[in-house]
Design an enzyme around this catalytic site. Structure first.
Site, mmCIF file in Angstrom:
data_model
loop_
_atom_site.group_PDB
_atom_site.id
_atom_site.type_symbol
_atom_site.label_atom_id
_atom_site.label_comp_id
_atom_site.label_asym_id
_atom_site.label_seq_id
_atom_site.Cartn_x
_atom_site.Cartn_y
_atom_site.Cartn_z
ATOM 1 C CG ASP A 47 -22.831 -18.536 -20.374
ATOM 2 O OD1 ASP A 47 -21.965 -18.343 -21.244
ATOM 3 O OD2 ASP A 47 -22.637 -18.653 -19.155
ATOM 4 C CE1 TYR A 96 -18.429 -24.004 -16.425
ATOM 5 C CE2 TYR A 96 -18.921 -26.443 -16.577
ATOM 6 C CZ TYR A 96 -18.557 -25.246 -15.837
ATOM 7 O OH TYR A 96 -17.937 -25.209 -14.567
ATOM 8 C CG HIS A 109 -14.229 -21.860 -15.042
ATOM 9 N ND1 HIS A 109 -14.168 -21.246 -14.179
ATOM 10 C CD2 HIS A 109 -15.727 -22.157 -15.293
ATOM 11 C CE1 HIS A 109 -15.412 -20.698 -13.748
ATOM 12 N NE2 HIS A 109 -16.237 -21.412 -14.154
ATOM 13 N NE ARG A 132 -19.074 -32.490 -10.231
ATOM 14 C CZ ARG A 132 -19.373 -31.145 -10.817
ATOM 15 N NH1 ARG A 132 -20.374 -30.516 -10.092
ATOM 16 N NH2 ARG A 132 -18.587 -30.889 -11.696
ATOM 17 C CD GLU A 159 -19.375 -17.187 -15.086
ATOM 18 O OE1 GLU A 159 -19.869 -17.204 -15.987
ATOM 19 O OE2 GLU A 159 -19.435 -18.006 -14.192
ATOM 20 C CD GLN A 183 -24.018 -20.663 -10.753
ATOM 21 O OE1 GLN A 183 -23.467 -19.355 -10.973
ATOM 22 N NE2 GLN A 183 -23.694 -21.924 -11.572
ATOM 23 C CE1 TYR A 191 -25.472 -27.307 -9.930
ATOM 24 C CE2 TYR A 191 -25.604 -26.393 -7.584
ATOM 25 C CZ TYR A 191 -25.187 -27.297 -8.554
ATOM 26 O OH TYR A 191 -24.256 -28.423 -8.180
ATOM 27 C CE LYS A 197 -23.993 -17.016 -15.247
ATOM 28 N NZ LYS A 197 -22.491 -16.856 -15.068
ATOM 29 C CB THR A 254 -15.471 -18.792 -16.829
ATOM 30 O OG1 THR A 254 -16.555 -18.408 -16.312
ATOM 31 C CG2 THR A 254 -14.244 -18.091 -16.304
#
Length: 423
Positions: A123, A125, A130, A139, A195, A236, A240, A249, A356
């Protein structure tokens, strides 16, 4: 990918439903899947969608086996020849009509399986909007990590829990920790999300230790599916760090049953352009062809039907609609190249998730985490129900299609899944 006679917008099929305006599966598409007659325990066989029908390739004597992964491992020339043969055989006036009519099945009368055997799942990113929106939630001073614009971020997932459209899964359970709690607790996820992703399926693989160059990467891509990589946001958040998501997931990921080939998507390519001021890809991730047409122009929609809507006979409501050209920061070719640059060997049927795919506005968001701003802004549905995250009984459906002047609309079909109560 170059255009040829199979892309001619004037082509019509003797399967009349394929000629209907708005059909996902006109003769210019010809996506592959695995099916069998509904209600039987017959082996799954390879089929090609045409209108509201599916052509059994073995019964039509187009292939002599039922192994989709073997078909996917064909060379680009062999794949092109197969596409040409299917297009010619399904065209109006084809001498194959009489022979192939008996190899057709109504899609309403079949059962679909995963389109191929998926050995490994990675997967990525690639959705920068997103990543930025979610990053701001956690953050605010540094939404994107320093590496995001330099390297395609990815992690390895679990293939065993990937299911085909129609998947029904139990709400995942695991550890969570509230911000004001001294210790974590165990129980069902309260922040279950979807997602919106694309899945890129590998065709020909590469030998261990032999990287795939960016100029050759698309020759190793067989096609594209819709992918819903369900996510338990609360699990998560607690688990994570430092190695990434785990129970959040691995409980379910859902694929659409049809693989739309890279050849079918040839009319819907777009320029791959970085915003002014962003770093350009490193040389191993860059090529003239990737810049000229490395992106895919696919419209993606998200639809939700709650249990209450279903009981009242109300249809699903659309939550968002966006386009991949605005969402993806990396192309599929770049994902293949980066995945193999260290010598990693890919195999036919390996699945690469895009991550996503959200556009720049909330109307184009690819998750509830974004739409509801982390659950702080509930969404009101047409029937008055509200959602921050998914509830038991919710059915979530992703749809995708390509439209462009001068080309016939190509559909990716849809992928749906339903949340059941936790065990």
């Amino acid at each position: 990918m170059t255009l040829d006679a199979t892309h001619d917008p004037k082509l019509r099929s003797w399967v009349e439903s394929a000629n209907a305006a708005g059909s996902d599966f006109p003769i210019q598409n010809l996506p592959f899947g695995r099916f069998r007659p509904a209600g039987t325990d017959e082996p799954f066989r390879i089929g090609v969608a045409i209108g509201d029908q599916v052509l059994d390739l073995k019964a039509a004597k187009v292939v002599d086996h039922a192994d989709m992964n073997l078909l996917m491992a064909a060379t680009p020339a062999e794949r092109a020849a197969l596409r040409t043969a299917l297009s010619e055989g399904l065209q109006e006036g084809s001498p194959k009509q009489g022979e192939w009519e008996i190899a057709l099945y109504a899609q309403a009368a079949i059962e679909m399986a995963l389109p191929c055997r998926i050995g490994d799942y990675t997967d990525f990113y690639t959705g920068i909007h997103h990543a930025t929106t979610v990053g701001k939630l956690f953050r605010p001073d540094q939404p994107l990590m320093p590496n995001y614009k330099w390297v395609p971020i990815g992690y390895h997932g679990r293939a065993s829990s990937i299911g085909v459209s129609g998947q029904r899964f139990k709400r995942p359970q695991g550890q969570t920790k509230a911000p004001d709690a001294a210790e974590p607790s165990f129980g069902p996820s309260k922040r279950l999300d979807y997602e919106l992703e694309l899945g890129f399926l590998i065709g020909r693989g590469n030998a261990l230790g032999a990287p795939i160059a960016i100029a050759d990467a698309e020759q190793h891509l067989f096609g594209v599916t819709l992918l819903n990589d369900w996510s338990a946001r609360d699990l998560q958040a607690w688990e994570y760090q430092p190695l990434g998501p785990f129970l959040a997931k691995n409980f379910a990921s859902t694929l659409s049953p049809w693989i739309v080939t890279m050849e079918a998507l040839a009319p819907f390519r777009a320029k791959f352009e970085r915003p002014a001021g962003d770093p350009q890809p490193m040389p191993y991730l860059d090529s003239p062809a990737n810049r000229a047409s490395g992106a895919l122009a696919i419209t993606l929609e998200v639809w939700l039907q709650t249990a209450k809507m279903r009981e009242a006979g109300e249809p699903a409501t659309r939550l968002t609609r966006g386009n991949t050209t605005q969402a993806a920061y990396w192309t599929a070719a770049q994902l293949v190249t980066h995945h193999t640059v260290n010598g990693c060997n890919l195999q036919p049927g390996d699945l690469l998730g895009s991550g996503t795919l959200s556009g720049p506005t909330l109307e184009e968001a690819g998750s509830l985490l974004e739409i509801t701003l982390g659950g702080k802004q509930p969404m009101t549905l047409p029937n008055g129900e509200t959602r921050t995250f998914l509830e038991d009984g919710d059915t979530l459906t992703l749809r995708g299609y390509c439209e462009r002047d001068g080309a016939v609309r190509i559909g990716l079909g849809e992928v749906s899944g339903t949340v059941l109560p936790a065990a």
